[in-house]
Design an enzyme around this catalytic site. Structure first.
Site, PDB file in Angstrom:
ATOM      1  N   ARG D 176       0.825  -1.196   0.000  1.00 38.15           N
ATOM      2  CA  ARG D 176       0.000   0.000   0.000  1.00 38.15           C
ATOM      3  C   ARG D 176       0.863   1.252   0.000  1.00 38.15           C
ATOM      4  O   ARG D 176       1.638   1.503   0.927  1.00 38.15           O
ATOM      5  CB  ARG D 176      -0.859   0.047   1.271  1.00 38.15           C
ATOM      6  CG  ARG D 176      -1.704  -1.178   1.520  1.00 38.15           C
ATOM      7  CD  ARG D 176      -2.940  -1.230   0.671  1.00 38.15           C
ATOM      8  NE  ARG D 176      -3.778  -0.055   0.839  1.00 38.15           N
ATOM      9  CZ  ARG D 176      -4.823   0.235   0.054  1.00 38.15           C
ATOM     10  NH1 ARG D 176      -5.134  -0.570  -0.964  1.00 38.15           N
ATOM     11  NH2 ARG D 176      -5.546   1.305   0.260  1.00 38.15           N
ATOM     12  N   SER D 255      22.922 -11.917 -34.006  1.00 36.40           N
ATOM     13  CA  SER D 255      24.300 -11.818 -33.547  1.00 36.40           C
ATOM     14  C   SER D 255      25.024 -10.813 -34.430  1.00 36.40           C
ATOM     15  O   SER D 255      24.705 -10.678 -35.613  1.00 36.40           O
ATOM     16  CB  SER D 255      24.956 -13.192 -33.655  1.00 36.40           C
ATOM     17  OG  SER D 255      26.362 -13.068 -33.731  1.00 36.40           O
ATOM     18  N   ASN D 263      19.534 -15.723 -31.154  1.00 34.50           N
ATOM     19  CA  ASN D 263      19.713 -15.739 -29.712  1.00 34.50           C
ATOM     20  C   ASN D 263      18.390 -15.528 -28.978  1.00 34.50           C
ATOM     21  O   ASN D 263      17.523 -14.802 -29.464  1.00 34.50           O
ATOM     22  CB  ASN D 263      20.688 -14.630 -29.307  1.00 34.50           C
ATOM     23  CG  ASN D 263      22.116 -14.956 -29.691  1.00 34.50           C
ATOM     24  OD1 ASN D 263      22.524 -16.104 -29.610  1.00 34.50           O
ATOM     25  ND2 ASN D 263      22.853 -13.949 -30.143  1.00 34.50           N
ATOM     26  N   ARG D 294      15.567  11.977  11.043  1.00 33.10           N
ATOM     27  CA  ARG D 294      15.824  12.057   9.595  1.00 33.10           C
ATOM     28  C   ARG D 294      17.255  11.599   9.356  1.00 33.10           C
ATOM     29  O   ARG D 294      18.162  12.037  10.069  1.00 33.10           O
ATOM     30  CB  ARG D 294      15.676  13.519   9.099  1.00 33.10           C
ATOM     31  CG  ARG D 294      15.851  13.776   7.620  1.00 33.10           C
ATOM     32  CD  ARG D 294      14.523  13.787   6.870  1.00 33.10           C
ATOM     33  NE  ARG D 294      13.408  13.993   7.775  1.00 33.10           N
ATOM     34  CZ  ARG D 294      12.861  15.177   8.057  1.00 33.10           C
ATOM     35  NH1 ARG D 294      13.311  16.265   7.477  1.00 33.10           N
ATOM     36  NH2 ARG D 294      11.862  15.265   8.901  1.00 33.10           N
TER      37      ARG D 294
END
Lengths: 362, 362, 362, 362
Positions: D176, D255, D263, D294
């Site tokens: 949340r 390639s 690939n 802080r």
């Protein structure tokens, strides 16, 4: 330390509690002797102290209780040592601080561990060298991004393993263990050189209570060596897949459910070691911020972390040696896969072998 | 790269996309020239290629699209370069593989970055040396586990900072950037020495496509240097607490809510850099397991990680230099806290300064 | 496990080799019983197996040797169990694979460890709640970037500690231990629900041999809890500095060199635990890439890592509880530092205490 | 951010400097409006402020310079905003502190990023569900420790991928985002609920300036999701090996040196993302020790780290979706490898699909 798992992940011979406490006692004994040499304490006291500096005389369990109370094992250790030392009690731990003893002991543990690790790693590299030389003409597919590319030779692949091992070995071999002696705030350094000499360690310009460069240099070298070992073992696992089957471990591991199956057990153990070391290096790097003249947590976090790194580094080195020394190579299958081409990798292999010989001359 | 945050965490001058692409183009140009030297391609082609190897001719956005498709920036870069090269197109990228270009470019980027980093780190160490010499008689409390212990001098503390910086500098300075050239599977090495010479890099015995020791050696050295910088900055923050107030940054940072408050902004930035580097080193260590002759993911994960390490290492080095060079020291307050004692740390400071002079002679 | 250091970093009561092997034996016994329930094996065999599933009958050292050979402790464990089971040998480990036993045992170990960890963490949070309520009117300086800012109350600071602990507790409390049962390739799940019920674990929709989300969810929760504990302990260390001296640990630790000095030993141990956990979480996250139906290294790397996380998480939770429960608060000194102002934090403290009560109703 | 590499590793659409600054401006605008609602500032001022809270009006480069000086981007941002706000300048940033703005902006950035990430991850999971259903009868070899074990179906393998994705999705979905508002020391919370409502965020019981549980909960969920994506992509790479060839990516990567080679480029990019996330999670866990009210470095280290995690988590989610949606499956080859056996995995697949439907109902 784990009686159950140490044989798989690395011996704790040099890194156990007992080994570490013995190294602390070796340091206290050397300190006493160094003080006696200049008459700061009676020679008989130094002898008496040295005589009881044997870990078998100490109870780890009760040291543990005292360690928790003081946040350092040296407080209960010195208490126990003074009790054992009898009349010499006042000559124990003179001028030293907890961190002097722990850090110096850690250097001794590291030095002893490194010797074993380097021995295994060098043997593993030598085994690679033999494969490189023997398989100059064994063509096999080169594979990139796990897709077949152009052909190479298995000799070249083994030469690559060897060179990577040698480079990691060099990082570990050049690291220098250094004595720690400075007293409470790093100003009591009179006997530093003497203690260093007695213990076979280097002497530093300054105490390094809050300068942890040598700790992370060692850790990084162990991380590099483990990483190379993991690369080699990973290649072996891939080459041992049934569909590839170009190599296999000669002594494969049993399965608990499939008696007919053989697992690349040693390579798996090496990979497991290698996967565990990077984070431990990071812990040590993130613990370099030792506050002022002695840290409140960052130092204490190093103790087990570095010992674990030494253990796992040893496991990786010993494991990769066993894997390479015991590798069965299916030359015909490699050649079949490569399409019976000829690949000339002699010059590369020669260059690599020459560098290997230079790294570790016979 | 962040236009917003790079001034705080470290310049991207040498590590930006543009710098990295330029280094790739430098590599392609050198490769062409090396081939031309032995007549493998026409000299005019090498000239034509070199003439267009300028990052300002390339569009990063469209290179990016092609990079995602191929999982390498070299495929679209070579396409674009061939288009620009006109008649010389066929002479572009001869015998090379993507990783040759990226790895060599990374070495160039690292070399250029390191020069700036070492310059800052050495200046920071020199500033520490000046403080060490100037504050031989400035007694202050030694503090261990954040509790007051025996007195030291601020000169000794500065000497400790200096020595730690020097040791980390030495690790970084001894690292050697090495050219990468091997072609698809590491066997095309004929022009390696020539390309190395053209680019001012060393030449390796073997290509190191899947041997990443030099990558983690560099990363570890950057981690060590950042860690030392973080230790120094952390000490400054602690000494600058209102209740201690023995030092402060001469150029403090503003608060957005409290106009009267001055923050140790530069030290905070250094600490932030230092807290970010250890994990990046771990990423590189955990990416040493490059499969076979070229990795499927482990290599690609290195690219931004190493560049970020270079940027943050630079931020830490530049930051610690600024902190130490701009440090206001309240000598009287230190002495008051120490209780007006005399502490003799001259021999230690002298030894440390001598070692410093040896490390970096003028 | 370390007899010397476990009292400082966290008990191995629930995470030792013996505890882990016993959990594996509990799993084998439950498996046999579940098979007997449906007549797959004779009931007498299940009884015979259960009767010998006691860790004191097994030799850890010889299990260790077999573990190294097979890369799993289950192969030698099942061998030894079959020998002890006599006529019931053929009914041991039916349909299961090594990973079923190790993973389920790990869940049991985690469940048992978590209970102790949560108990300590909740007691620590309750102690914070008492401080929050008692110090509603105790003004003290707020400090940002380690510089004095506006005043707060110590009650608010304690409420912040409490809320952070509660949020981390919630992450750990919602984690669900789940049985593992699937056989060699994850298809033998007939007795999963039965074994789960016998062991007090949840049953999964599918075996999770290569789905390690629940492992990293647990690890992350332990990392979060350790991190909060480290924040609280760090604040205590800072507030206990001689120059601040607003709190101190009631049972401080001795120094080996300065008898007059009292160290915040418990807080230091908590910080040390907290500094070690993040990297272990990273190891587990980086080991989620289990290949195909069972991993070759990534799984094996989890074993000790998760146990160490459980041990250190327990050390952090137990430590922070001891720190907060044993905290001496110097109210007058706080007020002096704040300048005798009045600060109204009642509404915030009330809101936080209400949330705390909701999190853990009495 | 990297124009060159973002298309491969993850879009910076929601995490760029511009997106982050816009989120800070959204926060300042909401703060002004919340104050205006209760008459604390004139409504016209709130309108004037909102009118200029558009990132296109701000110069990132000059904000960057100011950020370095203050160690926070909010100081120069508020300066610039006040200048743009004209007569409303005094109503800008009332009662807030830098961290209120940065943390709330980070929540907005995370919320916006998460929506895109979850969308991709759910689509990827749905694609797995389709494969699971379609391949109930597609037998293939199960593989453990990279050795062939008993047969499974490809449907079961896809169901495993799906379930792991769903579990990681659940961790991310339950997180949340919460507004941050507390002023210099966390006591100015009057308008917290109002600002939260305006921005579509939750309101916390207390400000969480130094309670970073929600940061590491988010980070851990991103790490878990990336880890699962990496597992899936890793399996695809292994199955796509020429020797196995049971699947391949429909859009393979070129390639630069071998035109005939294809690939598994998308899978490689996913693996690269997944290899980079664990260490970033560790950085955030190791940065939970925010000092007092802080932090001096730990907070600042979070900024880019969390944004990078969001970017890479997005890259992993988008990549795995593309891989699975575009997967070519060679059913015959799987069956050939399995030996034409029949394997019944219907019940398992049904159970998994039912759980999937519950997780994400249509």
């Amino acid at each position: 330390m784990s009686e159950l798992l140490d044989p798989m992940f690395g011996s704790h011979e040099h890194t156990s509690d007992r080994a570490w406490v013995q190294a602390m006692l070796d340091t206290e004994a050397a300190l006493a002797r160094a003080h006696a040499e200049v008459g700061a304490i009676p020679a008989a006291h130094a002898d008496a102290i040295a005589a009881v500096c044997d870990v078998s005389r100490f109870d780890l369990g009760s040291l543990g209780t005292g360690t928790a109370a003081a946040a350092t094992p040296v407080v209960p250790l010195v208490d126990a040592l003074r009790e054992l030392a009898g009349d010499a009690a006042a000559s124990v731990h003179v001028g030293a601080t907890s961190q002097d003893i722990v850090d110096t002991a850690t250097m001794l543990v590291a030095k002893r561990s490194r010797e074993a690790i380097l021995n295994d790693a060098r043997s593993g590299s030598d085994a690679c060298a033999r494969l490189a030389d023997a398989h100059r003409l064994t063509a096999m597919p080169g594979r990139t991004l796990l897709q077949r590319a152009r052909p190479i030779t298995f000799g070249l692949k083994a030469a690559q393993w060897m060179t990577a091992l040698d480079e990691a070995i060099a990082l570990l071999a050049r690291w220098r263990p250094v004595v720690q002696l400075g007293g409470p705030v790093g100003t009591n350094t009179e006997r530093t050189a003497a203690v260093a000499q007695l213990l076979g360690l280097d002497a530093p310009a300054l105490p390094w209570h809050t300068n942890r460069v040598r700790i992370v240099e060692l850790a990084s070298a162990l991380g590099a060596l483990s990483g190379v070992a993991g690369k080699v073992a990973g290649d072996v696992i891939l080459l041992a897949q049934n569909e590839v089957a170009e190599v296999r471990e000669s002594a494969r591991g049993r399965s608990s459910s499939m008696p007919d199956k053989g697992n690349p057990a040693r390579s798996v153990a090496v990979v497991a070691c290698a996967r565990r070391t990077p984070a431990l290096v990071a812990t040590l790097l993130s613990c370099m911020d030792h506050e002022h003249e002695r840290a409140a947590g960052a130092w204490q976090a190093e103790w087990e972390t570095l010992r674990e790194l030494l253990r796992l580094g040893g496991g990786a080195a010993g494991g990769v040696r066993a894997v390479v020394e015991g590798l069965d190579v299916d030359v015909q299958r490699m050649r079949d896969h490569a399409g019976e081409v000829t690949v000339d990798t002699d010059a590369l292999i020669d260059a690599a072998l020459a560098a290997h010989a230079g790294v570790e001359p016979k």
